[in-house]
Design a protein around this motif. Structure first.
Motif, short mmCIF file in Angstrom:
data_model
loop_
_atom_site.label_atom_id
_atom_site.label_comp_id
_atom_site.label_asym_id
_atom_site.label_seq_id
_atom_site.Cartn_x
_atom_site.Cartn_y
_atom_site.Cartn_z
N SER A 9 0.94 -1.18 0.12
CA SER A 9 0.06 0.09 -0.08
C SER A 9 0.86 1.27 -0.08
O SER A 9 1.69 1.60 0.86
CB SER A 9 -0.90 -0.02 1.41
N ASN A 11 -0.40 4.16 0.74
CA ASN A 11 -1.03 5.07 1.69
C ASN A 11 -0.04 4.53 2.96
O ASN A 11 0.16 5.42 4.03
CB ASN A 11 -2.38 4.54 1.85
N LYS A 39 -10.65 -5.63 8.95
CA LYS A 39 -12.13 -5.50 9.49
C LYS A 39 -12.43 -6.17 10.68
O LYS A 39 -13.68 -6.34 10.78
CB LYS A 39 -12.69 -6.18 8.24
N ARG A 51 -9.51 0.21 7.98
CA ARG A 51 -8.44 0.34 6.97
C ARG A 51 -7.08 0.76 7.77
O ARG A 51 -7.09 1.13 8.76
CB ARG A 51 -8.77 1.42 5.87
N VAL A 52 -5.90 0.34 6.87
CA VAL A 52 -4.60 0.79 7.24
C VAL A 52 -4.29 1.80 6.14
O VAL A 52 -4.82 2.00 5.19
CB VAL A 52 -3.67 -0.44 7.11
N PRO A 53 -3.27 2.80 6.87
CA PRO A 53 -2.40 2.79 7.92
C PRO A 53 -3.09 3.35 9.13
O PRO A 53 -4.12 4.14 8.91
CB PRO A 53 -1.39 3.71 7.71
N GLU A 65 -5.81 7.24 8.76
CA GLU A 65 -5.64 8.35 7.53
C GLU A 65 -4.08 8.79 7.28
O GLU A 65 -3.72 9.43 7.99
CB GLU A 65 -6.61 9.53 7.87
N SER A 66 -3.79 8.31 6.11
CA SER A 66 -2.27 8.45 5.96
C SER A 66 -1.70 9.65 5.89
O SER A 66 -0.76 10.18 6.25
CB SER A 66 -2.04 7.70 4.39
N GLN A 98 -6.33 12.75 -1.99
CA GLN A 98 -7.14 11.81 -1.64
C GLN A 98 -8.39 11.76 -2.43
O GLN A 98 -9.16 10.75 -2.56
CB GLN A 98 -7.57 12.08 -0.10
N TYR A 164 2.07 6.31 -5.22
CA TYR A 164 0.97 5.81 -6.26
C TYR A 164 1.34 6.49 -7.83
O TYR A 164 1.00 5.52 -8.62
CB TYR A 164 -0.56 5.92 -5.81
N1 LIG Z 1 -7.90 7.57 3.09
C1 LIG Z 1 -7.20 6.43 3.77
C2 LIG Z 1 -7.50 5.12 2.69
C3 LIG Z 1 -7.07 3.86 3.36
C4 LIG Z 1 -7.07 2.60 2.59
O1 LIG Z 1 -7.89 2.66 1.73
N2 LIG Z 1 -6.40 1.60 3.14
C5 LIG Z 1 -6.60 0.44 2.33
C6 LIG Z 1 -5.13 0.06 2.08
S1 LIG Z 1 -4.42 1.11 0.88
C7 LIG Z 1 -7.07 -0.67 3.06
O2 LIG Z 1 -6.84 -0.86 4.34
N3 LIG Z 1 -7.94 -1.51 2.72
C8 LIG Z 1 -8.25 -2.84 3.19
C9 LIG Z 1 -9.76 -2.74 3.17
O3 LIG Z 1 -10.39 -2.03 2.61
O4 LIG Z 1 -10.37 -3.83 3.45
C10 LIG Z 1 -5.97 6.76 3.66
O5 LIG Z 1 -5.29 7.59 3.23
O6 LIG Z 1 -5.19 6.22 4.91
#
Ligand SMILES: N[C@@H](CCC(=O)N[C@@H](CS)C(=O)NCC(=O)O)C(=O)O
Length: 204
Positions: A9, A11, A39, A51-53, A65-66, A98, A164
Protein backbone atom coordinates in the motif's frame (compact mmCIF):
# COMPACT_ATOMS: atom_id res chain seq x y z
CA UNK A 1 4.98 4.43 18.17
CA UNK A 2 3.64 1.62 16.07
CA UNK A 3 2.42 1.69 12.48
CA UNK A 4 -0.10 -0.88 11.32
CA UNK A 5 0.21 -1.20 7.57
CA UNK A 6 0.40 -3.37 4.51
CA UNK A 7 3.53 -3.46 2.39
CA UNK A 8 1.64 -3.29 -0.93
CA UNK A 9 0.00 0.00 0.00
CA UNK A 10 1.21 3.45 -1.00
CA UNK A 11 -0.95 4.91 1.76
CA UNK A 12 1.02 2.86 4.29
CA UNK A 13 4.37 3.71 2.70
CA UNK A 14 3.79 7.46 3.26
CA UNK A 15 3.98 7.55 7.09
CA UNK A 16 6.60 4.77 7.20
CA UNK A 17 8.82 6.78 4.84
CA UNK A 18 8.37 10.01 6.83
CA UNK A 19 9.43 8.22 10.02
CA UNK A 20 12.51 6.85 8.21
CA UNK A 21 13.33 10.28 6.80
CA UNK A 22 13.14 11.94 10.21
CA UNK A 23 14.81 9.08 12.08
CA UNK A 24 11.73 8.61 14.30
CA UNK A 25 11.51 5.32 16.21
CA UNK A 26 8.68 3.34 14.65
CA UNK A 27 7.63 -0.24 15.15
CA UNK A 28 5.85 -1.71 12.13
CA UNK A 29 3.18 -4.42 12.09
CA UNK A 30 1.97 -5.95 8.84
CA UNK A 31 -1.83 -6.32 8.52
CA UNK A 32 -3.09 -8.81 5.92
CA UNK A 33 -5.82 -6.65 4.40
CA UNK A 34 -6.54 -9.15 1.63
CA UNK A 35 -7.53 -11.64 4.37
CA UNK A 36 -9.77 -9.02 6.05
CA UNK A 37 -7.51 -8.45 9.07
CA UNK A 38 -8.35 -4.72 9.08
CA UNK A 39 -12.07 -5.49 9.30
CA UNK A 40 -12.05 -7.39 12.60
CA UNK A 41 -13.79 -5.80 15.61
CA UNK A 42 -10.42 -5.62 17.39
CA UNK A 43 -8.81 -3.70 14.53
CA UNK A 44 -11.82 -1.40 14.22
CA UNK A 45 -11.08 -0.31 17.78
CA UNK A 46 -7.99 1.32 16.23
CA UNK A 47 -9.76 2.58 13.10
CA UNK A 48 -13.56 2.54 12.83
CA UNK A 49 -13.10 2.61 9.05
CA UNK A 50 -11.34 -0.78 9.08
CA UNK A 51 -8.36 0.23 6.96
CA UNK A 52 -4.63 0.76 7.22
CA UNK A 53 -2.48 2.72 7.89
CA UNK A 54 -3.06 3.37 11.57
CA UNK A 55 -0.50 4.97 13.88
CA UNK A 56 -0.68 3.90 17.52
CA UNK A 57 1.01 6.18 20.03
CA UNK A 58 2.71 5.02 23.23
CA UNK A 59 -0.31 6.13 25.26
CA UNK A 60 -2.67 4.02 23.13
CA UNK A 61 -4.22 6.80 21.06
CA UNK A 62 -4.70 5.80 17.43
CA UNK A 63 -4.58 7.95 14.31
CA UNK A 64 -5.83 6.60 10.95
CA UNK A 65 -5.69 8.31 7.52
CA UNK A 66 -2.30 8.34 5.83
CA UNK A 67 -2.14 12.08 5.24
CA UNK A 68 -3.18 12.93 8.81
CA UNK A 69 -0.42 10.60 10.06
CA UNK A 70 2.02 12.21 7.62
CA UNK A 71 1.26 15.67 9.04
CA UNK A 72 1.58 14.39 12.59
CA UNK A 73 4.99 12.82 11.90
CA UNK A 74 6.22 15.85 9.93
CA UNK A 75 5.13 18.45 12.50
CA UNK A 76 7.99 20.79 13.43
CA UNK A 77 10.09 19.83 10.39
CA UNK A 78 10.90 21.54 7.10
CA UNK A 79 8.47 19.11 5.41
CA UNK A 80 5.35 20.84 6.82
CA UNK A 81 5.40 24.65 6.82
CA UNK A 82 3.92 26.60 9.73
CA UNK A 83 3.08 29.84 7.87
CA UNK A 84 -0.63 29.83 7.05
CA UNK A 85 -0.65 30.06 3.26
CA UNK A 86 2.38 27.81 2.75
CA UNK A 87 0.79 25.17 5.00
CA UNK A 88 -2.55 25.45 3.19
CA UNK A 89 -0.78 24.94 -0.14
CA UNK A 90 0.66 21.68 1.19
CA UNK A 91 -2.78 20.64 2.48
CA UNK A 92 -4.29 21.44 -0.90
CA UNK A 93 -2.13 18.71 -2.47
CA UNK A 94 -2.98 16.26 0.32
CA UNK A 95 -6.70 16.80 -0.30
CA UNK A 96 -6.17 16.53 -4.05
CA UNK A 97 -4.32 13.26 -3.53
CA UNK A 98 -7.21 11.74 -1.57
CA UNK A 99 -10.00 13.21 -3.66
CA UNK A 100 -8.64 13.51 -7.20
CA UNK A 101 -5.77 11.04 -7.52
CA UNK A 102 -5.80 8.02 -5.17
CA UNK A 103 -9.41 6.96 -5.87
CA UNK A 104 -8.54 6.63 -9.58
CA UNK A 105 -4.80 5.93 -9.91
CA UNK A 106 -4.42 3.70 -6.84
CA UNK A 107 -7.81 2.02 -7.24
CA UNK A 108 -6.98 1.09 -10.84
CA UNK A 109 -3.71 -0.42 -9.63
CA UNK A 110 -5.54 -2.43 -6.99
CA UNK A 111 -8.10 -3.79 -9.46
CA UNK A 112 -5.63 -4.48 -12.26
CA UNK A 113 -2.53 -5.55 -10.37
CA UNK A 114 -3.49 -6.77 -6.90
CA UNK A 115 -7.09 -8.00 -6.88
CA UNK A 116 -6.33 -11.18 -8.80
CA UNK A 117 -9.58 -10.56 -10.72
CA UNK A 118 -8.55 -7.91 -13.24
CA UNK A 119 -10.83 -9.22 -15.97
CA UNK A 120 -13.91 -9.12 -13.75
CA UNK A 121 -13.17 -5.44 -13.09
CA UNK A 122 -12.63 -4.30 -16.69
CA UNK A 123 -15.70 -2.01 -16.77
CA UNK A 124 -14.82 -0.34 -13.47
CA UNK A 125 -11.20 0.18 -14.53
CA UNK A 126 -12.45 1.88 -17.71
CA UNK A 127 -14.65 4.17 -15.61
CA UNK A 128 -11.73 5.19 -13.39
CA UNK A 129 -9.36 5.82 -16.29
CA UNK A 130 -10.35 9.37 -17.42
CA UNK A 131 -10.10 10.78 -13.89
CA UNK A 132 -6.76 9.03 -13.35
CA UNK A 133 -5.40 10.52 -16.57
CA UNK A 134 -6.70 13.93 -15.52
CA UNK A 135 -4.95 13.68 -12.13
CA UNK A 136 -1.64 12.76 -13.75
CA UNK A 137 -2.02 15.70 -16.15
CA UNK A 138 -2.53 18.03 -13.18
CA UNK A 139 0.78 16.80 -11.75
CA UNK A 140 2.50 17.18 -15.14
CA UNK A 141 1.29 20.78 -15.47
CA UNK A 142 2.40 21.74 -11.97
CA UNK A 143 5.77 19.97 -12.24
CA UNK A 144 6.51 21.55 -15.63
CA UNK A 145 6.60 24.86 -13.75
CA UNK A 146 8.14 23.90 -10.41
CA UNK A 147 10.46 21.25 -9.00
CA UNK A 148 8.16 20.44 -6.06
CA UNK A 149 4.41 20.37 -5.59
CA UNK A 150 4.26 23.03 -2.88
CA UNK A 151 6.84 25.65 -1.99
CA UNK A 152 10.53 25.52 -2.76
CA UNK A 153 11.49 22.10 -1.45
CA UNK A 154 10.39 18.54 -0.81
CA UNK A 155 7.36 18.42 1.53
CA UNK A 156 4.62 16.07 2.68
CA UNK A 157 2.75 17.11 -0.48
CA UNK A 158 5.40 15.33 -2.58
CA UNK A 159 5.49 12.34 -0.26
CA UNK A 160 1.69 11.96 -0.43
CA UNK A 161 1.59 11.91 -4.22
CA UNK A 162 4.81 10.05 -4.97
CA UNK A 163 4.06 6.37 -4.18
CA UNK A 164 0.95 5.74 -6.29
CA UNK A 165 2.25 7.97 -9.09
CA UNK A 166 5.50 6.00 -9.23
CA UNK A 167 3.59 2.74 -9.81
CA UNK A 168 0.85 4.24 -12.01
CA UNK A 169 1.81 1.81 -14.79
CA UNK A 170 0.50 -1.04 -12.60
CA UNK A 171 -2.91 0.62 -12.94
CA UNK A 172 -2.56 0.94 -16.71
CA UNK A 173 -1.35 4.56 -16.75
CA UNK A 174 1.78 5.22 -18.77
CA UNK A 175 4.17 7.97 -17.64
CA UNK A 176 5.91 7.96 -21.04
CA UNK A 177 4.28 11.25 -22.09
CA UNK A 178 4.74 12.86 -18.68
CA UNK A 179 8.42 13.91 -18.57
CA UNK A 180 8.01 16.41 -15.71
CA UNK A 181 6.36 13.74 -13.54
CA UNK A 182 9.16 11.27 -14.31
CA UNK A 183 11.85 13.84 -13.45
CA UNK A 184 10.03 14.66 -10.18
CA UNK A 185 9.90 10.96 -9.21
CA UNK A 186 13.68 10.88 -9.68
CA UNK A 187 14.03 14.01 -7.51
CA UNK A 188 11.87 12.49 -4.77
CA UNK A 189 13.89 9.26 -4.86
CA UNK A 190 17.10 11.31 -4.51
CA UNK A 191 15.95 13.03 -1.28
CA UNK A 192 18.65 11.99 1.23
CA UNK A 193 17.32 9.57 3.84
CA UNK A 194 14.02 8.88 2.07
CA UNK A 195 13.61 5.19 1.20
CA UNK A 196 11.96 4.58 -2.19
CA UNK A 197 8.52 2.97 -2.44
CA UNK A 198 10.18 -0.10 -3.96
CA UNK A 199 11.84 -0.80 -0.59
CA UNK A 200 8.51 -0.81 1.23
CA UNK A 201 6.96 -2.97 -1.51
CA UNK A 202 9.74 -5.50 -1.07
CA UNK A 203 8.66 -5.92 2.55
CA UNK A 204 11.77 -4.54 4.26
N1 LIG B 1 -8.00 7.44 3.07
C1 LIG B 1 -7.31 6.35 3.68
C2 LIG B 1 -7.43 5.15 2.78
C3 LIG B 1 -6.97 3.90 3.48
C4 LIG B 1 -7.13 2.67 2.61
O1 LIG B 1 -7.86 2.65 1.61
N2 LIG B 1 -6.43 1.62 3.00
C5 LIG B 1 -6.46 0.40 2.25
C6 LIG B 1 -5.04 0.01 1.86
S1 LIG B 1 -4.35 1.20 0.78
C7 LIG B 1 -7.05 -0.70 3.13
O2 LIG B 1 -6.79 -0.77 4.30
N3 LIG B 1 -7.85 -1.58 2.52
C8 LIG B 1 -8.36 -2.71 3.22
C9 LIG B 1 -9.81 -2.83 3.17
O3 LIG B 1 -10.50 -1.91 2.68
O4 LIG B 1 -10.27 -3.85 3.66
C10 LIG B 1 -5.84 6.72 3.91
O5 LIG B 1 -5.30 7.53 3.15
O6 LIG B 1 -5.24 6.21 4.86
Amino acid sequence: MKLYGNHLSGNCYKPWAMAQLRGLPLEYEEVDILQGQAKTPAFRERNLDGRVPVLELEDGRCLPESNAILCYLAEGSEYLPTEGFARAEVLRWLFFEQNGHEPFVASSRFLLHLSGQAEAHTARIELLRPRGLEALQVLEQRLSRADWLAGEGFSVADLALYPYTSVADEGGFSLAELPAVRAWIERVEAVPGLPPFSRFLSGT
